[in-house]
Scaffold this active site. Sequence first.
Site, mmCIF file in Angstrom:
data_model
loop_
_atom_site.group_PDB
_atom_site.id
_atom_site.type_symbol
_atom_site.label_atom_id
_atom_site.label_comp_id
_atom_site.label_asym_id
_atom_site.label_seq_id
_atom_site.Cartn_x
_atom_site.Cartn_y
_atom_site.Cartn_z
ATOM 1 N N LYS A 112 -18.824 -17.656 0.997
ATOM 2 C CA LYS A 112 -20.282 -17.670 1.121
ATOM 3 C C LYS A 112 -21.025 -17.007 -0.027
ATOM 4 O O LYS A 112 -20.602 -15.975 -0.534
ATOM 5 C CB LYS A 112 -20.670 -16.950 2.407
ATOM 6 C CG LYS A 112 -20.234 -17.707 3.637
ATOM 7 C CD LYS A 112 -20.565 -16.924 4.880
ATOM 8 C CE LYS A 112 -20.274 -17.762 6.119
ATOM 9 N NZ LYS A 112 -20.425 -16.969 7.334
ATOM 10 N N GLY A 166 -13.143 -4.273 0.325
ATOM 11 C CA GLY A 166 -14.548 -3.891 0.478
ATOM 12 C C GLY A 166 -14.944 -2.797 -0.496
ATOM 13 O O GLY A 166 -16.029 -2.824 -1.090
ATOM 14 N N GLY A 173 -10.166 -9.026 -1.163
ATOM 15 C CA GLY A 173 -9.128 -9.537 -0.260
ATOM 16 C C GLY A 173 -8.419 -10.819 -0.630
ATOM 17 O O GLY A 173 -7.236 -10.802 -0.954
ATOM 18 N N ARG A 217 0.829 -1.219 0.000
ATOM 19 C CA ARG A 217 0.000 0.000 0.000
ATOM 20 C C ARG A 217 0.863 1.269 0.000
ATOM 21 O O ARG A 217 0.446 2.280 -0.548
ATOM 22 C CB ARG A 217 -0.943 -0.004 1.195
ATOM 23 C CG ARG A 217 -2.077 -0.973 0.979
ATOM 24 C CD ARG A 217 -2.988 -1.047 2.158
ATOM 25 N NE ARG A 217 -4.226 -1.719 1.805
ATOM 26 C CZ ARG A 217 -5.068 -2.222 2.684
ATOM 27 N NH1 ARG A 217 -4.821 -2.116 3.982
ATOM 28 N NH2 ARG A 217 -6.179 -2.806 2.288
#
Length: 397
Positions: free
Chosen positions: A199, A378, A355, A36
């Site tokens: 999921k 996100g 991620g 980053r």
Amino acid sequence: MKNIADFDFSNKRALIRVDFNVPLNKETLEVTDDTRIRAAVPTIKKVLEAGGSVVLMSHLGRPKNVPEEKFSLKNIISKVEENLGCKIQFAADCLGAKAFEKSSKLKAGEVLLLENLRFHLGEKKGNVEMAEKLAKHGDVYINDAFGTAHRAHASTAVIADYFPENKMFGFLIEKEIKSVDQVLNSSEKPLTAIVGGAKVSSKITIITKLLDKVDNLIIGGGMAYTFVKAKGGAIGNSLVEDDFIDTAKQIIADAKTKGVNLMIPTDTIVADEFSNEANTKEVSIDQIEEGWMGLDVAAASIDQFKKAILDSKLILWNGPMGVFEMEKFQNGTKEIALMVAEATQNGAFSLVGGGDSVAAVNKFDLATKVSHVSTGGGAMLEYLEGKTLPGIAAILK
Ligand code: AMP
């Protein structure tokens, strides 16, 4: 809106919101992965080379609104200096009198790093007074923190109002936006989306959105078993979300109506426990016995995915194909990563976001072989889902 590429920064102080939320070693507090920091370098250098000075602000970790040594940005000073190739100054409180004294005296070519914004409650609350105060550190505001662009925090969104004429995106956010737009709005075809991960529930919005865009939709990872169960298959002890069986049925039906080639794995590597030491075997994905769980996709599925991926002009990949953190179940994810890299080499545009798929391309050393690896998990998902990100909207308005 102003553009960083042609803005005149000479003798201006650019206040840059960066995402320096980097992992630190728990004992030594040294930076363990500076991705980053590296990603912010082009924007910082641009300002310095154009005759300006830079005030950097970021959060780090999840402090409880008070200073904590382990979340101090002091710990990253040497890594920032190493990446920029110059010494930087540090202000021990982003809102302290000393910080304002330092930022007001900055000369062209100098860099000041402010202490963790989240040592103040106002940051996450999007507090207007905090934003107004922070704004005094700069003449120009640049948002280059894509990882927090989905948050309406003081430094990511609210602050932009204090720079009505002089606010802009940094190069990193520009690239992130361009990459998503290229995947979702380009007329090139075929477009293949690969969606994996644990999921269905956390990916349902993105899957629904993608059904209107893609030619091929590859489903992998833990979520595949909910689809297999929805089709009447036996999935043994594999991960399943029974509440989402109907959703999976609906997706299967919608894919048909919309002419999307929905690709659900046909075979799987099953294990007798959730462990790298488990006994394993390769079985048909709809015939998993009780006591066994599917933890990776197997050869026939990988082969079936291969053709779609290699034929694609645009590829979006979010989420691993299996439990790639364990060596025994990493093959499916690794093979997909290699295929995406190969397709990219053949001229496709590939975006890896979210991620764990980013962790996967890094693990297999393929980050430089895909077109763009998103820095925002996100934020990337929300942007792909078509949501308005406060950090982006604040610059555009
Ligand atoms: P997500 O954050 O939703 O993208 O999920 C990523 C996680 O899904 C990773 O930690 C994987 O280990 C996990 N995962 C992938 N495939 C499976 C599977 N078949 N069973 C259980 N977990 C899985």
